[in-house]
Write an enzyme that holds these catalytic residues in place. Structure first.
Site, mmCIF file in Angstrom:
data_model
loop_
_atom_site.group_PDB
_atom_site.id
_atom_site.type_symbol
_atom_site.label_atom_id
_atom_site.label_comp_id
_atom_site.label_asym_id
_atom_site.label_seq_id
_atom_site.Cartn_x
_atom_site.Cartn_y
_atom_site.Cartn_z
ATOM 1 N N LYS A 147 19.066 32.245 60.483
ATOM 2 C CA LYS A 147 19.812 32.635 59.283
ATOM 3 C C LYS A 147 19.120 33.816 58.590
ATOM 4 O O LYS A 147 19.764 34.792 58.193
ATOM 5 C CB LYS A 147 19.901 31.435 58.336
ATOM 6 C CG LYS A 147 20.737 31.706 57.116
ATOM 7 C CD LYS A 147 20.603 30.610 56.093
ATOM 8 C CE LYS A 147 21.600 29.503 56.323
ATOM 9 N NZ LYS A 147 21.607 28.538 55.212
ATOM 10 N N LYS A 163 25.620 18.902 34.063
ATOM 11 C CA LYS A 163 26.160 19.243 35.379
ATOM 12 C C LYS A 163 27.010 18.102 35.950
ATOM 13 O O LYS A 163 28.167 18.287 36.324
ATOM 14 C CB LYS A 163 25.009 19.565 36.333
ATOM 15 C CG LYS A 163 25.373 19.630 37.772
ATOM 16 C CD LYS A 163 26.273 20.813 38.069
ATOM 17 C CE LYS A 163 26.825 20.727 39.482
ATOM 18 N NZ LYS A 163 27.578 21.911 39.862
ATOM 19 N N ASN A 195 31.348 17.952 36.347
ATOM 20 C CA ASN A 195 32.088 17.738 37.594
ATOM 21 C C ASN A 195 32.860 16.427 37.564
ATOM 22 O O ASN A 195 33.996 16.355 38.034
ATOM 23 C CB ASN A 195 31.131 17.763 38.794
ATOM 24 C CG ASN A 195 30.924 19.179 39.324
ATOM 25 O OD1 ASN A 195 31.491 20.127 38.787
ATOM 26 N ND2 ASN A 195 30.130 19.324 40.364
ATOM 27 N N GLY A 208 38.534 17.535 47.235
ATOM 28 C CA GLY A 208 37.521 17.435 48.280
ATOM 29 C C GLY A 208 36.380 18.363 47.941
ATOM 30 O O GLY A 208 36.147 18.685 46.781
ATOM 31 N N CYS A 210 31.174 19.023 46.299
ATOM 32 C CA CYS A 210 30.638 18.743 44.965
ATOM 33 C C CYS A 210 31.277 17.556 44.261
ATOM 34 O O CYS A 210 30.591 16.618 43.890
ATOM 35 C CB CYS A 210 30.771 19.984 44.097
ATOM 36 S SG CYS A 210 29.982 21.405 44.864
ATOM 37 N N LYS A 262 39.915 23.839 50.017
ATOM 38 C CA LYS A 262 40.704 24.663 49.102
ATOM 39 C C LYS A 262 40.759 26.065 49.687
ATOM 40 O O LYS A 262 40.022 26.351 50.645
ATOM 41 C CB LYS A 262 40.106 24.641 47.698
ATOM 42 C CG LYS A 262 38.747 25.299 47.597
ATOM 43 C CD LYS A 262 38.301 25.344 46.148
ATOM 44 C CE LYS A 262 37.172 26.336 45.982
ATOM 45 N NZ LYS A 262 36.732 26.449 44.595
#
Ligand code: UGA
Length: 424
Positions: A39, A199, A203, A252, A255, A315
């Site tokens: 990577k 946080k 969510n 979905g 997170c 998404k």
């Protein structure tokens, strides 16, 4: 060398790479470290391994300020603020797996010049426990609120920036404030535990909003209301707001499912049963499967039926398939004996092994060829632009389940389709 504070980024996944490139764009030298040599090599050549609009351009433009490495030494040498952006996936018990965070901490000395800036989502209490063990290191909680597909603009124009630090790390928190100053966003300066909770609670609240509107949709189907109209009317109330009120086939991604579970588990560990979140998860699981009933309503048994799934990603504008509804649907459809074909502009090949033997098509038209039904799972813009007359000709049965209320219902009905939306 710029005069701005040099930055270290540890873990160059999606959050790490967006953070590194955006901070480089703001003029910082950034030393970004990942343990995966492949990577790091490809990033050093300017190749961006994820699909995120605007990111390749940002990496290319700021290549002189972005230093990718597998080695921690140059990071510690050049930078004092170390943004931790490693994965914290859920374990089987529902708790977050902090082993990658711990591995990073184990590599750091006790220099009081360095501070960990926690971007990874961690359980409330993590910061305190790390500080207790490593009181030499500074510690700042700086949760991220980026959305996949719009991460670059989200970083550059945040609704708020949360900076959580205790007195001991106050000077690092001041430097974090200076770092974010050019973004001209409200800054919430608070303690570490509250920052961690902001946080998870954010969510969990957004996930609750989605499960809520999905249940309104399901009841609307029975009572003859149209959930899109209902959401429009509700959303204009300032206290409610119009966003995250789109009913669909369930949420979905990497997170929401994980963070809802994590908060529920954290509460459970203290002996508190977070009933609302239990319902949010259950509603979402049922929502993901509801499409099966809609198909059966029109087709009867699904044995041997050809079903096309349009969209695999959780998404649009991302190739991320984690917790995607497409995976549940392809599995359930195969379980019902149907033959599944899928098409996604970027995510299908990534998902190949997880699609329960579904056939991967090269185009939407190929996927619907000879199909008994097409299910729109992900609202990719290109699906709105399909030539629906041609789709109609190709399909064996002209049945559309629009899992995102994304298509022009009237136009489809006029084109001869049977149209099933969500909550209408
Ligand atoms: C989410 C949050 O929105 C970010 O603020 C947060 O930083 C991120 O999680 C994270 O914790 O890293 P993300 O998972 O990228 O971002 O995606 P969202 O755009 O929030 O969508 C999540 C899911 O909810 C998708 O499956 C989407 O289709 C679904 N959704 C969203 C709905 O079904 N209805 C809506 O009205 C909105």
């Amino acid at each position: 060398m710029s005069e701005k504070e040099p930055i270290g980024v540890i873990g160059v996944g999606w959050v790490g790479l967006v953070t590194a490139s955006c901070l480089a764009e703001l003029g910082h030298e950034v030393w970004a470290r990942d343990i995966l040599a492949d990577k790091v090599e490809s990033l050093s050549r300017g190749e961006v391994p994820i699909h995120e609009p605007g990111l390749p351009e940002l990496v290319a433009k700021n290549s002189a300020r972005l230093h990718f490495t597998t080695d921690m030494a140059p990071v510690l040498e050049h930078a004092r603020l170390l943004f931790v952006c490693v994965d914290t996936p859920p374990t089987y018990s529902g708790d977050a797996d902090l082993s990658r965070v711990e591995a990073v901490i184990a590599e750091l000395g006790d220099s009081d010049e360095h501070a960990l800036v926690m971007k990874s989502t961690v359980p409330v209490g993590t910061g305190r426990s790390i500080q207790r063990r490593r009181d030499g290191l500074g510690y700042v909680s700086n949760p991220e609120f980026l959305q996949e597909g719009s991460a670059v603009p989200d970083f550059m124009k945040p609704d708020r920036v949360v900076i959580g630090a205790d007195n001991r790390s106050g000077r690092f928190a001041d430097r974090m404030e200076a770092l974010y100053e050019p973004l001209d966003a409200p800054i919430v300066r608070t303690d570490v535990a509250s920052a961690e909770m902001i946080k998870l609670a954010s969510n969990a609240f957004l996930a609750t909003k989605i499960s809520f509107i999905n249940e309104i949709a399901n009841v609307s189907e029975e009572l003859g209301a149209d959930v899109s109209e209902v959401a429009r009317g509700m959303g204009l109330d300032d206290r409610i707001g119009p966003r995250f009120l789109r009913a669909g086939v369930g949420f979905g991604g990497s997170c929401f499912p994980k963070d809802v579970q994590a908060l529920k588990q954290l509460a459970g560990n203290t002996g508190y049963h977070f009933q609302l979140l239990t319902a949010v998860v259950e509603v979402n699981e049922l929502q993901k499967r509801r499409t099966i009933g809609k198909l059966q309503k029109h087709l009867g048994s699904l044995v041997g039926k050809e079903i096309a799934l349009l969209g695999v990603a959780f998404k649009p504008n991302t190739d991320d398939i984690r917790e995607a509804t497409s995976l549940v649907l392809s599995g359930r459809l195969a379980g019902e004996g149907a033959n599944v074909r899928v098409y996604d502009p970027v995510a299908a090949t990534r998902a190949d092994e997880m699609l329960a033997g579904a056939r991967i098509s090269d185009s939407a038209l190929e996927a619907v060829d000879g199909a008994d039904a097409a299910v729109l799972v992900t609202e990719w813009p290109e699906f709105a632009d399909l030539d629906w007359a041609e789709v109609r000709e190709k399909m064996r049965v002209p049945l559309i389940v629009d899992g995102r209320n994304f298509l022009d219902r009237q136009a489809l009905i006029e084109a001869g389709f049977t149209y099933e939306g969500i909550g209408r």
